[in-house]
Design an enzyme around this catalytic site. Structure first.
Site, PDB file in Angstrom:
ATOM      1  N   ASP A 139     -48.596 -62.193  73.445  1.00 37.46           N
ATOM      2  CA  ASP A 139     -47.547 -63.088  72.271  1.00 37.46           C
ATOM      3  C   ASP A 139     -46.218 -62.534  72.466  1.00 37.46           C
ATOM      4  O   ASP A 139     -45.713 -61.671  71.362  1.00 37.46           O
ATOM      5  CB  ASP A 139     -48.366 -62.786  71.123  1.00 37.46           C
ATOM      6  CG  ASP A 139     -47.813 -63.450  69.772  1.00 37.46           C
ATOM      7  OD1 ASP A 139     -46.774 -64.141  70.052  1.00 37.46           O
ATOM      8  OD2 ASP A 139     -48.168 -63.484  68.649  1.00 37.46           O
TER       9      ASP A 139
ATOM     10  N   HIS B 280     -42.102 -63.437  69.176  1.00 37.31           N
ATOM     11  CA  HIS B 280     -41.744 -62.607  68.139  1.00 37.31           C
ATOM     12  C   HIS B 280     -40.361 -62.288  68.146  1.00 37.31           C
ATOM     13  O   HIS B 280     -39.833 -62.147  69.166  1.00 37.31           O
ATOM     14  CB  HIS B 280     -42.755 -61.262  67.651  1.00 37.31           C
ATOM     15  CG  HIS B 280     -43.958 -61.550  67.145  1.00 37.31           C
ATOM     16  ND1 HIS B 280     -44.206 -62.053  65.773  1.00 37.31           N
ATOM     17  CD2 HIS B 280     -45.181 -61.597  67.670  1.00 37.31           C
ATOM     18  CE1 HIS B 280     -45.360 -62.092  65.524  1.00 37.31           C
ATOM     19  NE2 HIS B 280     -45.939 -61.791  66.797  1.00 37.31           N
TER      20      HIS B 280
ATOM     21  N   TYR C  56     -42.705 -55.322  67.862  1.00 36.62           N
ATOM     22  CA  TYR C  56     -42.983 -56.242  68.990  1.00 36.62           C
ATOM     23  C   TYR C  56     -42.114 -55.971  70.228  1.00 36.62           C
ATOM     24  O   TYR C  56     -41.425 -56.508  70.819  1.00 36.62           O
ATOM     25  CB  TYR C  56     -42.583 -57.800  68.710  1.00 36.62           C
ATOM     26  CG  TYR C  56     -43.436 -57.983  67.374  1.00 36.62           C
ATOM     27  CD1 TYR C  56     -44.590 -58.201  67.191  1.00 36.62           C
ATOM     28  CD2 TYR C  56     -42.667 -58.177  65.836  1.00 36.62           C
ATOM     29  CE1 TYR C  56     -45.423 -58.422  66.132  1.00 36.62           C
ATOM     30  CE2 TYR C  56     -43.233 -58.428  64.924  1.00 36.62           C
ATOM     31  CZ  TYR C  56     -44.634 -58.532  64.970  1.00 36.62           C
ATOM     32  OH  TYR C  56     -45.423 -58.946  63.922  1.00 36.62           O
TER      33      TYR C  56
ATOM     34  N   ARG D 248     -57.706 -61.741  56.014  1.00 34.54           N
ATOM     35  CA  ARG D 248     -56.502 -61.123  55.543  1.00 34.54           C
ATOM     36  C   ARG D 248     -55.659 -62.096  55.053  1.00 34.54           C
ATOM     37  O   ARG D 248     -55.492 -63.283  55.474  1.00 34.54           O
ATOM     38  CB  ARG D 248     -56.097 -59.974  56.407  1.00 34.54           C
ATOM     39  CG  ARG D 248     -55.219 -60.557  57.904  1.00 34.54           C
ATOM     40  CD  ARG D 248     -55.141 -59.689  58.766  1.00 34.54           C
ATOM     41  NE  ARG D 248     -55.276 -60.484  59.991  1.00 34.54           N
ATOM     42  CZ  ARG D 248     -54.153 -60.453  60.777  1.00 34.54           C
ATOM     43  NH1 ARG D 248     -53.006 -60.035  60.652  1.00 34.54           N
ATOM     44  NH2 ARG D 248     -54.322 -60.855  62.035  1.00 34.54           N
TER      45      ARG D 248
ATOM     46  N   TYR E 262     -51.294 -62.620  54.003  1.00 35.29           N
ATOM     47  CA  TYR E 262     -49.881 -62.189  54.475  1.00 35.29           C
ATOM     48  C   TYR E 262     -49.341 -62.738  52.788  1.00 35.29           C
ATOM     49  O   TYR E 262     -49.145 -63.916  52.602  1.00 35.29           O
ATOM     50  CB  TYR E 262     -49.309 -62.863  55.541  1.00 35.29           C
ATOM     51  CG  TYR E 262     -49.661 -62.263  56.895  1.00 35.29           C
ATOM     52  CD1 TYR E 262     -49.073 -61.082  57.382  1.00 35.29           C
ATOM     53  CD2 TYR E 262     -50.809 -63.127  57.598  1.00 35.29           C
ATOM     54  CE1 TYR E 262     -49.281 -60.658  58.654  1.00 35.29           C
ATOM     55  CE2 TYR E 262     -50.934 -62.277  58.896  1.00 35.29           C
ATOM     56  CZ  TYR E 262     -50.379 -61.360  59.334  1.00 35.29           C
ATOM     57  OH  TYR E 262     -50.569 -60.813  60.463  1.00 35.29           O
TER      58      TYR E 262
ATOM     59  N   ASP F 248     -51.200 -58.112  53.373  1.00 42.63           N
ATOM     60  CA  ASP F 248     -50.167 -57.792  54.262  1.00 42.63           C
ATOM     61  C   ASP F 248     -48.716 -57.923  53.780  1.00 42.63           C
ATOM     62  O   ASP F 248     -48.381 -59.170  53.868  1.00 42.63           O
ATOM     63  CB  ASP F 248     -50.484 -58.071  55.572  1.00 42.63           C
ATOM     64  CG  ASP F 248     -49.686 -57.613  56.356  1.00 42.63           C
ATOM     65  OD1 ASP F 248     -48.432 -56.939  56.208  1.00 42.63           O
ATOM     66  OD2 ASP F 248     -49.976 -57.658  57.853  1.00 42.63           O
TER      67      ASP F 248
ATOM     68  N   GLU G  44     -51.215 -53.487  53.284  1.00 42.16           N
ATOM     69  CA  GLU G  44     -50.696 -53.026  54.553  1.00 42.16           C
ATOM     70  C   GLU G  44     -49.039 -53.347  54.508  1.00 42.16           C
ATOM     71  O   GLU G  44     -48.647 -54.210  53.866  1.00 42.16           O
ATOM     72  CB  GLU G  44     -50.996 -53.766  55.713  1.00 42.16           C
ATOM     73  CG  GLU G  44     -50.573 -53.441  57.200  1.00 42.16           C
ATOM     74  CD  GLU G  44     -51.438 -53.640  58.363  1.00 42.16           C
ATOM     75  OE1 GLU G  44     -52.341 -52.839  58.427  1.00 42.16           O
ATOM     76  OE2 GLU G  44     -51.201 -54.598  59.006  1.00 42.16           O
TER      77      GLU G  44
ATOM     78  N   HIS H 104     -48.597 -50.091  60.725  1.00 47.94           N
ATOM     79  CA  HIS H 104     -48.491 -50.252  61.978  1.00 47.94           C
ATOM     80  C   HIS H 104     -47.906 -49.063  62.552  1.00 47.94           C
ATOM     81  O   HIS H 104     -46.853 -48.874  62.255  1.00 47.94           O
ATOM     82  CB  HIS H 104     -47.826 -51.508  62.868  1.00 47.94           C
ATOM     83  CG  HIS H 104     -48.295 -52.682  62.325  1.00 47.94           C
ATOM     84  ND1 HIS H 104     -49.262 -53.518  63.074  1.00 47.94           N
ATOM     85  CD2 HIS H 104     -48.335 -53.719  61.121  1.00 47.94           C
ATOM     86  CE1 HIS H 104     -49.549 -54.592  62.543  1.00 47.94           C
ATOM     87  NE2 HIS H 104     -49.207 -54.648  61.121  1.00 47.94           N
TER      88      HIS H 104
ATOM     89  N   THR I 266     -51.677 -58.648  67.691  1.00 44.95           N
ATOM     90  CA  THR I 266     -50.509 -59.562  67.650  1.00 44.95           C
ATOM     91  C   THR I 266     -50.893 -60.799  67.886  1.00 44.95           C
ATOM     92  O   THR I 266     -50.171 -61.800  67.997  1.00 44.95           O
ATOM     93  CB  THR I 266     -49.233 -59.160  68.545  1.00 44.95           C
ATOM     94  OG1 THR I 266     -48.222 -60.271  68.488  1.00 44.95           O
ATOM     95  CG2 THR I 266     -49.897 -59.410  69.970  1.00 44.95           C
TER      96      THR I 266
HETATM   97  C1  LMR Z   1     -49.298 -63.084  64.780  1.00 45.06           C
HETATM   98  O1  LMR Z   1     -48.759 -63.457  65.518  1.00 45.06           O
HETATM   99  O2  LMR Z   1     -50.057 -63.863  64.130  1.00 45.06           O
HETATM  100  C2  LMR Z   1     -49.199 -61.762  64.133  1.00 45.06           C
HETATM  101  O3  LMR Z   1     -48.550 -60.998  65.017  1.00 45.06           O
HETATM  102  C3  LMR Z   1     -48.368 -61.838  63.172  1.00 45.06           C
HETATM  103  C4  LMR Z   1     -47.773 -60.513  62.448  1.00 45.06           C
HETATM  104  O4  LMR Z   1     -46.747 -60.399  62.472  1.00 45.06           O
HETATM  105  O5  LMR Z   1     -48.695 -59.825  62.231  1.00 45.06           O
HETATM  106 MG    MG Z   2     -48.312 -61.961  67.016  1.00 43.64          MG
END
Ligand code: LMR
Ligand code: MG
Length: 393
Positions: free
Chosen positions: A42, A45, A90, A162, A164, A193, A220, A245, A296
């Site tokens: 991933d 980001h 990231y 979870r 956000y 989160d 979180e 994290h 991620t």
């Molecule tokens: C995602 O890509 O869904 C996660 O990495 C989102 C995040 O920033 O926790």
């Molecule tokens: Mg991600």
């Protein structure tokens, strides 16, 4: 068993929730006929720049070519010099090290005929409970579709989510209240989160409201990025355990010694592979802190690696977040990891336990649409630009 060749395969896979993510599969060949596969998971980001893949591939061949594939300690030591900790969520360096670390564990496991958890010392558990993500809502219009998503996932056996939160508190409250009305006793919330969006006092005030609306296991990232003191303040004022994290080993030490967290959120994608995660888990054990394994949103190879880590982890107190194979609509493996009722099962075949479909991978790489940078709302919120409120992002 000398490393002969490292190859990188970029692919892009859409999610059920709308956005597409870019990943790089890593193939390492060693000795006469040994092969291992890993993943840089991933890449879509912030920060918004990408690898120069031919350059990276050249560099990795230069660095790894001729080295003993079994000497993970030496390879890791070399890699960390050239791909140092970057100190953010990231880290591209972390992803490079993860890709190599996973491929080498897979390769050695296959060569030995043992699953990767054996290379990590053995197995304490054969599954890890995981939660499905409900992405951040920017408007109340997103509440109803997200509740529907919870209902849909429940029919597939997911009884843990979870959420956000922190972009639109009215939407958060509406969601959490209606979630309790509809799903109490059937679905649990692992975490709320804040993703480092709010200062600790705003997070604390939001949590006071949320506490009246729903039950959840932990909170979180309830303070801005790098605000260890803020996290410590929040932790002193809230009843629920607090997690963050961990960015690198010293960061883990900083969080724990400052009393900023109850739980270290440990992830191979961020720390740079399985070995780095094991050290972090030992640090948590030394501090009598808790551990959860974050994500991620890896593809299957990255998720399998998480499963092996979970199998061997001496400390693992909370459910994890690895549901990538459920979110993504495609992958390049023949046998995806298996889930059973919100649990990720630990693969038992040699190496990471998955077979890559090389023909399919070739096609996926040839067709990979590198959409990075064209969907800004998706980069931040992980939901599609077509959702009702993305334009407000
Ligand atoms: C995602 O890509 O869904 C996660 O990495 C989102 C995040 O920033 O926790
Ligand atoms: Mg991600």
């Amino acid at each position: 068993m000398k490393i002969k060749h490292v190859q990188l395969f970029p692919i892009a896979t859409p999610r059920q929730t709308g956005i597409a993510n870019q990943h790089v599969l890593v193939k390492i060949e060693a000795g006469d006929s040994y092969v291992g596969w890993g993943e840089m998971s991933d890449l879509s980001h912030v920060p918004m720049y990408q690898f120069d893949l031919p350059e990276l591939e050249r560099m990795l061949n230069q660095l790894l070519g001729g080295k003993d594939a079994r000497n993970l300690a030496k390879i890791e030591d070399d890699l960390i010099r050239f791909y140092p900790d970057e100190g953010h969520m990231y880290s591209r360096s972390g992803l490079v090290r993860q890709g190599v670390d996973l491929a080498l564990h897979d390769l050695i496991g296959r060569a030995e005929g043992v699953p990767v958890y054996d290379l990590l010392g053995g197995k304490l558990r054969d599954r890890m409970r995981v939660c499905y993500p409900i992405f951040r809502m920017r408007s109340v219009d997103e509440v109803a579709p997200n509740l529907q998503r919870v209902a849909d996932k429940l029919t597939q056996g997911f009884d843990l989510i979870r959420v956000y939160v922190g972009a639109n508190l009215a939407a958060d409250e509406l969601f959490l209240g209606q979630f309790t009305d509809r799903f109490k006793g059937q679905v649990e919330i692992k975490s709320l989160d804040f993703s480092n969006l709010l200062d600790w006092r705003r997070s604390a005030m939001a949590l006071e409201r949320f506490d009246e609306l729903c039950d959840y296991m932990l909170v979180e990232s309830g303070a801005p990025r790098n605000d260890i003191e803020g996290l410590a303040q929040l932790r002193r004022r809230t009843r629920r355990p607090s997690s963050e994290h961990v960015l690198h080993l010293h960061h883990g030490w900083q969080l724990l010694s400052a009393g900023a967290v109850d739980i270290l959120n440990v992830s191979p994608y961020l720390l740079g592979g399985l070995r780095a995660c094991e050290r972090m888990i030992a640090l948590a054990e030394a501090a009598r802190a808790s551990v959860l394994i974050g994500t991620t949103q890896e593809l299957n190879l990255g998720t399998a690696a998480v499963a092996h880590l979970a199998a061997a982890a001496r400390v693992l107190d909370y459910p994890g977040d690895s549901t990538g194979p459920h979110l993504y609509t495609d992958d390049a493996v023949k046998n995806p990891v298996r889930y059973e009722k919100s649990h990720l099962l630990v693969p038992e075949a040699p190496g990471l336990g998955l077979e890559v479909d090389e023909e399919k991978l070739k096609t996926m790489t040839a067709e990979a649409k590198w959409t990075f940078g064209v969907d800004l709302a998706g980069v931040l919120d992980r939901t599609a630009a077509t959702r009702p409120s993305a334009q407000q992002g």
